[in-house]
Design an enzyme around this catalytic site. Structure first.
Site, mmCIF file in Angstrom:
data_model
loop_
_atom_site.group_PDB
_atom_site.id
_atom_site.type_symbol
_atom_site.label_atom_id
_atom_site.label_comp_id
_atom_site.label_asym_id
_atom_site.label_seq_id
_atom_site.Cartn_x
_atom_site.Cartn_y
_atom_site.Cartn_z
ATOM 1 N N LYS A 161 34.573 29.401 43.953
ATOM 2 C CA LYS A 161 35.368 29.863 42.804
ATOM 3 C C LYS A 161 35.862 31.286 43.045
ATOM 4 O O LYS A 161 37.043 31.593 42.862
ATOM 5 C CB LYS A 161 34.522 29.829 41.540
ATOM 6 N N ASN A 162 34.945 32.149 43.494
ATOM 7 C CA ASN A 162 35.282 33.577 43.572
ATOM 8 C C ASN A 162 36.107 33.942 44.801
ATOM 9 O O ASN A 162 36.476 35.100 44.980
ATOM 10 C CB ASN A 162 34.014 34.430 43.461
ATOM 11 N N ARG B 265 38.736 36.857 32.827
ATOM 12 C CA ARG B 265 39.013 38.230 33.209
ATOM 13 C C ARG B 265 39.535 38.331 34.639
ATOM 14 O O ARG B 265 40.224 39.277 34.983
ATOM 15 C CB ARG B 265 37.799 39.099 33.012
ATOM 16 N N CYS C 236 32.895 41.048 28.366
ATOM 17 C CA CYS C 236 32.481 39.641 28.315
ATOM 18 C C CYS C 236 30.991 39.648 28.012
ATOM 19 O O CYS C 236 30.370 40.692 27.856
ATOM 20 C CB CYS C 236 32.798 38.951 29.640
ATOM 21 N N ARG D 144 32.358 45.559 31.772
ATOM 22 C CA ARG D 144 33.225 45.150 32.905
ATOM 23 C C ARG D 144 34.592 45.847 32.863
ATOM 24 O O ARG D 144 35.636 45.217 32.769
ATOM 25 C CB ARG D 144 33.350 43.640 32.942
ATOM 26 N N PRO D 145 34.598 47.177 32.900
ATOM 27 C CA PRO D 145 35.870 47.904 32.893
ATOM 28 C C PRO D 145 36.663 47.653 34.175
ATOM 29 O O PRO D 145 36.129 47.082 35.135
ATOM 30 C CB PRO D 145 35.410 49.362 32.829
ATOM 31 N N ILE D 146 37.929 48.040 34.184
ATOM 32 C CA ILE D 146 38.749 47.895 35.404
ATOM 33 C C ILE D 146 39.287 49.246 35.862
ATOM 34 O O ILE D 146 40.307 49.338 36.546
ATOM 35 C CB ILE D 146 39.906 46.890 35.185
ATOM 36 N N ASP D 147 38.575 50.310 35.504
ATOM 37 C CA ASP D 147 39.031 51.663 35.862
ATOM 38 C C ASP D 147 39.220 51.848 37.369
ATOM 39 O O ASP D 147 40.141 52.546 37.810
ATOM 40 C CB ASP D 147 38.053 52.724 35.325
ATOM 41 N N GLN D 148 38.398 51.188 38.153
ATOM 42 C CA GLN D 148 38.513 51.346 39.612
ATOM 43 C C GLN D 148 39.732 50.604 40.160
ATOM 44 O O GLN D 148 40.355 51.043 41.120
ATOM 45 C CB GLN D 148 37.233 50.835 40.294
ATOM 46 N N ASP E 290 24.764 36.902 40.837
ATOM 47 C CA ASP E 290 25.134 35.569 40.356
ATOM 48 C C ASP E 290 24.040 34.529 40.589
ATOM 49 O O ASP E 290 24.186 33.389 40.144
ATOM 50 C CB ASP E 290 26.425 35.097 41.033
ATOM 51 N N ILE F 179 23.437 45.147 38.588
ATOM 52 C CA ILE F 179 24.909 45.101 38.640
ATOM 53 C C ILE F 179 25.500 45.078 37.232
ATOM 54 O O ILE F 179 26.405 45.850 36.923
ATOM 55 C CB ILE F 179 25.405 43.864 39.447
ATOM 56 N N ARG G 79 33.159 26.419 33.773
ATOM 57 C CA ARG G 79 34.008 27.475 34.333
ATOM 58 C C ARG G 79 33.754 27.624 35.830
ATOM 59 O O ARG G 79 34.641 28.009 36.586
ATOM 60 C CB ARG G 79 33.703 28.811 33.646
HETATM 61 C C1 EPZ Z 1 32.932 39.588 40.673
HETATM 62 O O1 EPZ Z 1 33.174 40.104 39.381
HETATM 63 C C2 EPZ Z 1 32.610 38.126 40.477
HETATM 64 N N1 EPZ Z 1 33.772 37.445 39.902
HETATM 65 C C3 EPZ Z 1 31.388 37.987 39.566
HETATM 66 O O2 EPZ Z 1 31.070 36.611 39.471
HETATM 67 C C4 EPZ Z 1 30.221 38.710 40.219
HETATM 68 O O3 EPZ Z 1 29.099 38.663 39.363
HETATM 69 C C5 EPZ Z 1 30.604 40.179 40.473
HETATM 70 O O4 EPZ Z 1 31.800 40.237 41.270
HETATM 71 C C6 EPZ Z 1 29.516 40.943 41.201
HETATM 72 O O5 EPZ Z 1 29.228 40.303 42.401
HETATM 73 C C7 EPZ Z 1 34.821 37.152 40.698
HETATM 74 O O6 EPZ Z 1 34.828 37.437 41.877
HETATM 75 C C8 EPZ Z 1 35.974 36.448 40.052
HETATM 76 P P1 EPZ Z 1 32.534 43.914 39.952
HETATM 77 P P2 EPZ Z 1 33.824 41.567 39.222
HETATM 78 O O7 EPZ Z 1 33.863 44.558 39.714
HETATM 79 O O8 EPZ Z 1 34.695 41.870 40.369
HETATM 80 C C9 EPZ Z 1 31.470 47.753 37.417
HETATM 81 C C10 EPZ Z 1 30.387 34.663 38.417
HETATM 82 O O9 EPZ Z 1 29.337 34.390 37.828
HETATM 83 N N2 EPZ Z 1 32.901 48.059 37.498
HETATM 84 O O10 EPZ Z 1 32.050 43.800 41.351
HETATM 85 O O11 EPZ Z 1 34.406 41.652 37.853
HETATM 86 C C11 EPZ Z 1 31.187 46.512 36.598
HETATM 87 O O12 EPZ Z 1 31.086 46.830 35.238
HETATM 88 C C12 EPZ Z 1 31.059 35.986 38.175
HETATM 89 O O13 EPZ Z 1 30.964 33.922 39.249
HETATM 90 C C13 EPZ Z 1 33.367 49.270 36.986
HETATM 91 O O14 EPZ Z 1 32.599 50.073 36.456
HETATM 92 O O15 EPZ Z 1 32.540 42.482 39.296
HETATM 93 C C14 EPZ Z 1 29.880 46.030 37.176
HETATM 94 O O16 EPZ Z 1 28.817 46.732 36.562
HETATM 95 C C15 EPZ Z 1 30.356 36.795 37.109
HETATM 96 N N3 EPZ Z 1 34.693 49.569 37.076
HETATM 97 C C16 EPZ Z 1 29.961 46.436 38.649
HETATM 98 O O17 EPZ Z 1 30.999 47.419 38.716
HETATM 99 C C17 EPZ Z 1 35.593 48.701 37.671
HETATM 100 O O18 EPZ Z 1 36.796 49.017 37.732
HETATM 101 C C18 EPZ Z 1 30.337 45.301 39.583
HETATM 102 O O19 EPZ Z 1 31.461 44.662 39.032
HETATM 103 C C19 EPZ Z 1 35.101 47.475 38.180
HETATM 104 C C20 EPZ Z 1 33.762 47.178 38.097
#
Ligand code: EPZ
Length: 420
Positions: A22-23, A95, A119, A124-128, A307, A329, A399
Site C-alpha cells: 500500500k505504502n 491523508r 487522524c 501528523r503535520p506536513i510542515d516538513q 506499523d 513515531i 484501507r
Molecule cells: C507513512 O506515513 C506511512 N504512510 C504510515 O503508514 C507509517 O506509519 C509512517 O510513514 C511511519 O512509518 C504512507 O506511507 C502512506 P511520517 P507518514 O511523515 O509519511 C511527523 C499505515 O499504517 N511529521 O513518516 O504520514 C509525524 O507527525 C500508515 O500504513 C512531522 O512532524 O508518516 C510523525 O510523528 C500509518 N512533520 C513522524 O513525523 C511532517 O511534515 C513520522 O511521520 C511530517 C511528519
C-alpha cells in the site's frame, strides 16, 4: 458497517501470498502526474486507500482506473487538461493524497491541496513537506484549509528534514526530479517504499541517487516518460500474516515477500521463540503454543516499524512474561489497548510506553477497530481468544489489507465477514 467474526483457537497452517505494498502504491500512483502519457502498474493491492488515490487523480482529470479484467493492474493516463487540485472531502479520507503536491508543483507549476488534518493516530503535520518545497523555490500559502503552492520553475536546493518523514521524503523527491539543477536531501526516510519510488522515478528518466539511505541526491531533468512497473510486496501485511501464524501456534509460509524488508520484525519473532526460515520466495513461521515476552521500540526504518506495533502487542498479550512496548513515531497509537483489555489483555500505558503482562488466554468479545493497524491487532487477538470475537468498523481494515479474512480463512482460521 461490516464486522469480522472470529472463533479463536485454530492454529493456522498452509501458504498465503502477500499483496502489493500500500505504502509504495500510493506515492507511485501520484508520481504518474510527472509524465505525459499513460503509466501502467501491476501488483497494485485492491484497497480502499488505493481506490481513493485513483479517485483523487480522476478528479484532477487523469484517466486513472483499475483494469477491468486484470484486477491487480492499474493505469494512470495524464494527457489532457489537469486541474492541479485535491479537494478536502478526498484528502480528509486519506491523508496520503497530499503526495500529489510535489508532482503537481513540479509538473504544472501550481497545486491546491487540502491540508490533510489530523487522524486517529496523531496530529501528523506536513510542515516538513512544505519546508522541502519552499527550499526548491515554491511559494506556499495556506488559505481556507488549503495549501496553495506555486513555482514557475523549481530549482534544485538543499533540504534538511527536521523530522524523518516517509511521505515528506517522497513528496520532495517527486518535486526535485523536475527542478533545475541538483537537489541534496538530508535526514531522509530510509523505508523500502521510498527506495521503490526512486526506482520507478529513475525508470521514468529521473536521476536519483541514495534512496534508501538518509542522503538522497537528485539531478533535475526536463521531462519524465510514463512507466510500467510491478509494485513490491507489502512488508507490513506480510509481517501481520507472520504474527497470525505466531499467535495461533501455527506453521505458515508467507509468499511474495522481500525478507530483508522484515529484518526487525523477524528478529523479534525469533527472540519470542518462533522459527522463521526463508523458503520458496517467502518466509515460513513456525510457532510453539506459547511464546516469550520481548520488548519492542518503534523507530524509523530499518528499526522496528510503528506499523507493526499493534500486531506485536496482540502477540505479547498472550506471551509468557512482561513486554515493554515503546511507540516513538506517533503520539496516539495505543488505541487498540482499551479494545485488547475487553478481550482480557493485561496492558498498562505509561506515556508512550505500554507494559504488557502476558496472560494464559484471552476470551472473545465484541471489540471496535479505531484505525488500520489496530483493526489487524484485534483480528490477531481474536484468532487466539477463546470463543467468539466480533471486530466492528472494519472499514479501517479495508484501507490497508486486501481481504485479510479470506487469506486467514485459507489458513484454517474460523473467520468470516458479516455485512452490517
Ligand atoms: C507513512 O506515513 C506511512 N504512510 C504510515 O503508514 C507509517 O506509519 C509512517 O510513514 C511511519 O512509518 C504512507 O506511507 C502512506 P511520517 P507518514 O511523515 O509519511 C511527523 C499505515 O499504517 N511529521 O513518516 O504520514 C509525524 O507527525 C500508515 O500504513 C512531522 O512532524 O508518516 C510523525 O510523528 C500509518 N512533520 C513522524 O513525523 C511532517 O511534515 C513520522 O511521520 C511530517 C511528519
Amino acid at each position: 458497517m461490516d464486522k469480522i467474526v472470529i472463533k479463536g483457537g485454530q492454529p493456522l497452517h498452509g501458504e498465503v501470498q502477500a499483496s502489493g505494498a500500500k505504502n509504495a502504491a500510493l506515492p507511485i500512483l501520484a508520481s504518474a502526474l510527472l509524465a505525459d502519457g499513460t503509466s501502467t502498474y501491476r501488483n497494485v493491492p485492491d484497497l480502499a486507500d488505493v481506490a481513493t488515490m485513483l479517485k483523487v487523480l480522476r478528479t484532477m482529470g487523469c484517466d486513472a482506473e483499475r483494469h477491468a479484467e486484470k484486477p491487480d493492474v492499474c493505469h494512470v493516463g495524464v494527457n489532457g487538461h489537469i486541474t492541479p487540485e485535491a479537494p478536502y472531502d478526498l484528502v480528509k479520507t486519506m491523508r496520503a493524497s497530499v503526495l500529489v503536491l510535489g508532482p503537481l508543483v513540479a509538473r504544472f507549476g501550481r497545486a491546491r491541496v487540502s491540508m490533510p488534518g489530523g487522524c486517529a493516530i496523531g496530529a501528523r503535520p506536513i510542515d516538513q513537506h512544505l519546508k522541502g518545497l519552499k527550499a526548491l523555490g515554491a511559494d506556499i500559502h495556506l488559505t481556507e484549509g488549503y495549501v496553495e503552492a506555486t513555482a514557475k520553475q523549481l530549482k534544485g536546493g538543499t533540504v534538511n528534514f527536521d523530522v524523518i518523514t516517509v511521505t515528506g521524503t517522497e513528496n520532495v523527491m517527486m518535486a526535485a526530479v523536475l527542478a533545475k539543477g541538483r537537489t541534496v536531501m538530508e535526514n531522509c526516510a530510509r523505508e523500502p517504499e521510498v527506495e521503490e519510488l526512486a526506482k520507478v522515478l529513475n525508470k521514468m528518466g529521473a536521476r536519483i541517487e541514495g534512496a534508501g539511505t538518509s542522503i538522497i541526491t537528485i539531478e533535475g531533468v526536463d521531462r519524465l516518460m510514463p512507466v510500467e512497473h510491478a509494485i513490491l510486496p507489502d512488508r507490513i501485511e506480510a509481517g501481520t500474516l507472520l504474527v497470525a501464524a505466531a499467535i495461533s501456534g501455527g506453521n505458515v509460509l508467507v509468499k511474495h515477500v522481500v525478507p530483508e524488508h522484515l529484518d526487525a520484525v523477524v528478529e523479534k519473532l525469533r527472540e519470542a521463540g518462533c522459527t522463521i526460515s526463508a523458503e520458496g520466495g517467502g518466509l515460513r513461521c513456525k510457532a510453539p503454543d506459547r511464546l516469550n515476552a520481548v520488548n519492542i521500540t518503534t523507530t524509523e526504518h530499518p528499526g522496528f516499524p510503528t506499523d507493526m506495533q499493534a500486531q506485536l502487542m496482540a502477540l505479547m498479550s498472550v506471551s509468557q512474561g512482561t513486554s515493554v512496548i515503546s511507540e516513538n513515531i506517533f503520539e496516539n497509537r495505543f488505541m487498540h489497548v482499551p479494545e485488547l483489555h475487553r478481550l482480557g489483555a493485561d496492558i498498562t500505558i505509561q506515556g508512550h510506553t505500554a507494559v504488557v503482562k502476558g496472560v494464559k488466554s484471552l476470551s472473545g468479545a465484541p471489540v471496535m477497530a479505531t484505525d488500520l493497524r489496530a483493526s489487524a491487532s484485534l483480528i490477531l487477538a481474536g484468532l487466539r481468544a477463546e470463543g467468539r470475537t466480533d471486530v466492528s468498523r472494519v472499514y479501517h481494515l479495508d484501507r490497508g489489507y486486501e481481504r485479510l479474512e479470506r487469506k486467514l480463512r485459507g489458513l484454517g482460521a474460523d473467520i468470516r465477514r458479516e455485512k452490517a
